[in-house]
Design a protein around this motif. Structure first.
Motif, PDB file in Angstrom:
ATOM      1  N   ASN A 180      22.873 -23.203 -17.624  1.00 40.57           N
ATOM      2  CA  ASN A 180      21.617 -23.022 -16.904  1.00 40.57           C
ATOM      3  C   ASN A 180      20.484 -23.836 -17.513  1.00 40.57           C
ATOM      4  O   ASN A 180      19.319 -23.524 -17.348  1.00 40.57           O
ATOM      5  CB  ASN A 180      21.228 -21.534 -16.887  1.00 40.57           C
ATOM      6  N   GLY A 181      20.856 -24.875 -18.242  1.00 42.43           N
ATOM      7  CA  GLY A 181      19.860 -25.695 -18.910  1.00 42.43           C
ATOM      8  C   GLY A 181      19.169 -26.665 -17.971  1.00 42.43           C
ATOM      9  O   GLY A 181      19.627 -26.939 -16.857  1.00 42.43           O
ATOM     10  N   LEU A 182      18.056 -27.205 -18.432  1.00 49.56           N
ATOM     11  CA  LEU A 182      17.252 -28.102 -17.605  1.00 49.56           C
ATOM     12  C   LEU A 182      17.983 -29.411 -17.310  1.00 49.56           C
ATOM     13  O   LEU A 182      17.804 -29.991 -16.241  1.00 49.56           O
ATOM     14  CB  LEU A 182      15.925 -28.395 -18.307  1.00 49.56           C
ATOM     15  N   SER A 209      20.937 -30.039 -16.549  1.00 52.21           N
ATOM     16  CA  SER A 209      21.899 -29.979 -15.444  1.00 52.21           C
ATOM     17  C   SER A 209      21.381 -29.145 -14.275  1.00 52.21           C
ATOM     18  O   SER A 209      22.177 -28.699 -13.444  1.00 52.21           O
ATOM     19  CB  SER A 209      23.230 -29.400 -15.943  1.00 52.21           C
ATOM     20  N   MET A 210      20.084 -28.935 -14.191  1.00 51.44           N
ATOM     21  CA  MET A 210      19.525 -28.047 -13.169  1.00 51.44           C
ATOM     22  C   MET A 210      19.967 -28.461 -11.763  1.00 51.44           C
ATOM     23  O   MET A 210      19.750 -29.594 -11.334  1.00 51.44           O
ATOM     24  CB  MET A 210      17.999 -28.029 -13.262  1.00 51.44           C
ATOM     25  N   ASN A 211      20.558 -27.518 -11.053  1.00 52.35           N
ATOM     26  CA  ASN A 211      21.061 -27.794  -9.695  1.00 52.35           C
ATOM     27  C   ASN A 211      20.717 -26.664  -8.731  1.00 52.35           C
ATOM     28  O   ASN A 211      21.425 -26.441  -7.753  1.00 52.35           O
ATOM     29  CB  ASN A 211      22.569 -28.032  -9.712  1.00 52.35           C
ATOM     30  N   PHE A 212      19.637 -25.941  -9.023  1.00 58.91           N
ATOM     31  CA  PHE A 212      19.237 -24.816  -8.172  1.00 58.91           C
ATOM     32  C   PHE A 212      17.718 -24.783  -8.035  1.00 58.91           C
ATOM     33  O   PHE A 212      16.985 -25.281  -8.884  1.00 58.91           O
ATOM     34  CB  PHE A 212      19.716 -23.487  -8.774  1.00 58.91           C
ATOM     35  N   TYR A 213      17.278 -24.190  -6.914  1.00 54.35           N
ATOM     36  CA  TYR A 213      15.860 -23.916  -6.723  1.00 54.35           C
ATOM     37  C   TYR A 213      15.528 -22.558  -7.345  1.00 54.35           C
ATOM     38  O   TYR A 213      16.388 -21.678  -7.433  1.00 54.35           O
ATOM     39  CB  TYR A 213      15.514 -23.834  -5.236  1.00 54.35           C
ATOM     40  N   VAL A 214      14.258 -22.406  -7.727  1.00 50.86           N
ATOM     41  CA  VAL A 214      13.803 -21.096  -8.182  1.00 50.86           C
ATOM     42  C   VAL A 214      13.457 -20.236  -6.969  1.00 50.86           C
ATOM     43  O   VAL A 214      13.292 -20.726  -5.839  1.00 50.86           O
ATOM     44  CB  VAL A 214      12.587 -21.210  -9.122  1.00 50.86           C
ATOM     45  N   GLU A 215      13.351 -18.954  -7.212  1.00 48.77           N
ATOM     46  CA  GLU A 215      13.067 -17.991  -6.140  1.00 48.77           C
ATOM     47  C   GLU A 215      11.756 -18.321  -5.446  1.00 48.77           C
ATOM     48  O   GLU A 215      10.753 -18.612  -6.103  1.00 48.77           O
ATOM     49  CB  GLU A 215      13.002 -16.582  -6.734  1.00 48.77           C
ATOM     50  N   GLY A 216      11.783 -18.283  -4.117  1.00 52.34           N
ATOM     51  CA  GLY A 216      10.591 -18.544  -3.336  1.00 52.34           C
ATOM     52  C   GLY A 216      10.638 -19.876  -2.608  1.00 52.34           C
ATOM     53  O   GLY A 216      10.014 -20.033  -1.548  1.00 52.34           O
ATOM     54  N   LEU A 217      11.377 -20.844  -3.144  1.00 51.01           N
ATOM     55  CA  LEU A 217      11.519 -22.121  -2.464  1.00 51.01           C
ATOM     56  C   LEU A 217      12.479 -21.971  -1.280  1.00 51.01           C
ATOM     57  O   LEU A 217      13.494 -21.272  -1.368  1.00 51.01           O
ATOM     58  CB  LEU A 217      12.045 -23.200  -3.413  1.00 51.01           C
ATOM     59  N   GLU A 218      12.140 -22.602  -0.168  1.00 51.75           N
ATOM     60  CA  GLU A 218      12.936 -22.519   1.032  1.00 51.75           C
ATOM     61  C   GLU A 218      13.829 -23.745   1.171  1.00 51.75           C
ATOM     62  O   GLU A 218      13.513 -24.814   0.662  1.00 51.75           O
ATOM     63  CB  GLU A 218      12.022 -22.369   2.253  1.00 51.75           C
ATOM     64  N   GLY A 219      14.912 -23.582   1.902  1.00 48.78           N
ATOM     65  CA  GLY A 219      15.829 -24.696   2.157  1.00 48.78           C
ATOM     66  C   GLY A 219      16.925 -24.789   1.114  1.00 48.78           C
ATOM     67  O   GLY A 219      16.940 -24.037   0.131  1.00 48.78           O
ATOM     68  N   GLU A 220      17.834 -25.711   1.337  1.00 52.59           N
ATOM     69  CA  GLU A 220      18.964 -25.909   0.434  1.00 52.59           C
ATOM     70  C   GLU A 220      18.871 -27.279  -0.218  1.00 52.59           C
ATOM     71  O   GLU A 220      18.349 -28.226   0.382  1.00 52.59           O
ATOM     72  CB  GLU A 220      20.281 -25.792   1.198  1.00 52.59           C
ATOM     73  N   ILE A 221      19.394 -27.370  -1.411  1.00 54.58           N
ATOM     74  CA  ILE A 221      19.481 -28.676  -2.077  1.00 54.58           C
ATOM     75  C   ILE A 221      20.661 -29.430  -1.473  1.00 54.58           C
ATOM     76  O   ILE A 221      21.780 -28.914  -1.427  1.00 54.58           O
ATOM     77  CB  ILE A 221      19.681 -28.497  -3.598  1.00 54.58           C
ATOM     78  N   PRO A 222      20.451 -30.631  -0.986  1.00 54.30           N
ATOM     79  CA  PRO A 222      21.565 -31.384  -0.409  1.00 54.30           C
ATOM     80  C   PRO A 222      22.661 -31.642  -1.427  1.00 54.30           C
ATOM     81  O   PRO A 222      22.393 -31.762  -2.623  1.00 54.30           O
ATOM     82  CB  PRO A 222      20.913 -32.715   0.022  1.00 54.30           C
ATOM     83  N   GLN A 223      23.872 -31.707  -0.959  1.00 50.93           N
ATOM     84  CA  GLN A 223      25.011 -31.985  -1.844  1.00 50.93           C
ATOM     85  C   GLN A 223      25.409 -33.444  -1.724  1.00 50.93           C
ATOM     86  O   GLN A 223      25.387 -34.008  -0.655  1.00 50.93           O
ATOM     87  CB  GLN A 223      26.185 -31.075  -1.469  1.00 50.93           C
TER      88      GLN A 223
END
Length: 361
Positions: free
Chosen positions: A343-345, A347-361
């Motif tokens: 869960n380190g910075l 390799s960050m691959n997620f949004y924090v709570e509150g952000l809308e939408g998905e991260i494209p793959q």
């Protein structure tokens, strides 16, 4: 006569050896750029770093560069050509150059390579990056304070950890000072394409954004915001001060010069070794451009205080309590993010709570 000829031959040989020694003392340093040197952002600042190397070392160095090199196979060819041309040290300045750099380095073990923003090292490959997310925290704070529509637009380049960190950091700090804020994100899938960047900025403004952040390199979003009026922007990678005091109200400035000078010196001294460098505001690798008078005095003072606390290490941009987008806990109250690990910075691959939408793959 034979003795005179011998003396002349010896003198000529001595001069030749001296000339060779002088030639050997010249260190050849190469730079591979993803955009044009006049992009006004990312590549522009790397080019300023190259020029600083020339100014610092004078005729002890020879520098070469190639601009607008696409990531992928084209990059591998360009890096190979630079190594074949005798470069002692090569800086490859974009994330997508990571595998090409590693591949070429394996073929040229006597050449030193420095790759920007990647994570793969080798005996002759160092990696370096800046903690841009610290600057995004300051931008997010100002954006959250100044938005009137509560809609902040974000032009993202590629879904890599560096960009995702920036989005999260800006959102966290905007949300903390303005609980009603909403982020709208457009993925441009480019580092530098003025037409795409302008279109993205216009689309965000049409969706109600009165603040536009960017992780792309041209000034096109600044121009689009200026044309729209009453839209705030921030310079990316360079100051972009020509658009101040509005729409550009501050900026993130990348300062590569000290690193480039130090690493070139290490090659000259024979002390170069493969290292991983990740510096931020405190070390001077990330600068916060002057906050313009378009920002209220109290907000400016608070933003500068945030900048200073990040620089001193008193405050970390990712301090809990923070959850991931799906609501699962990430950081407990007072806990700060690690650089590495699942869960380190890095390799960050997620949004924090509150952000809308998905991260494209």
């Amino acid at each position: 006569m034979r003795s005179m000829k011998t003396l002349l031959a010896s003198a000529a040989m001595a001069l030749g050896l001296a000339g060779a020694a002088i030639a050997e003392e010249t260190t050849k340093v190469g730079f591979i750029y993803v955009g044009p040197v006049g992009d006004g952002g990312w590549t522009y600042e790397h080019e300023q770093g190259r020029k600083a190397v020339v100014e610092h070392f004078g005729d002890k160095v020879e520098t070469v560069y190639q601009e607008s090199v696409p990531e992928g196979a084209d990059a591998e060819r360009a890096i190979t050509q630079m190594a074949l041309a005798g470069a002692d040290l090569i800086f490859t300045t974009s994330f997508g150059y990571m595998d090409p750099t590693i591949n070429v380095a394996a073929k040229f073990p006597d050449v030193k390579f420095e790759h920007a923003t990647g994570y793969k090292q080798a005996d002759n490959v160092s990696i370096y990056s800046a903690r841009f997310y610290e600057g995004r925290a300051v931008q997010g704070y100002i954006a959250g304070k100044m938005t009137k529509s509560n809609i902040i637009g974000y032009i993202a380049s590629f879904p890599i950890p560096e960009v995702i960190r920036g989005i999260n950091s800006a959102y966290i700090h905007a949300k903390r000072v303005n609980p009603d804020v909403q982020f709208k994100i457009i993925w441009a899938y480019t580092w530098f394409d003025p037409a795409k960047e302008a279109d993205a900025a216009k689309a965000l403004i049409e969706q109600g954004a009165d603040v536009v952040l960017q992780h792309t390199d041209s000034t096109a979003p600044q121009a689009a915001a200026q044309e729209a009026g009453n839209v705030i922007t921030f310079g990316q990678a360079s100051d972009m001060a020509d658009y101040g005091p509005m729409p550009r109200v501050s900026s993130i400035i990348d300062n590569w010069a000290p690193y480039y000078i130090a690493r070139t010196q290490a090659v000259m001294d024979g002390t170069w070794e493969s290292v991983s460098t990740w510096d931020g505001i405190g070390a001077g690798m990330v600068g916060i451009g002057e906050i313009s008078d378009a920002v209220p005095a109290d907000v400016k003072a608070e933003a500068e205080a945030l900048r200073d606390s990040l620089a001193s290490g008193e405050y970390h941009a990712f301090t809990g309590p923070l959850n991931k987008q799906d609501g699962t806990p990430w950081l407990a109250a007072g806990e700060t993010a690690s650089d590495y690990g699942d869960n380190g910075l890095a390799s960050m691959n997620f949004y924090v709570e509150g952000l809308e939408g998905e991260i494209p793959q």
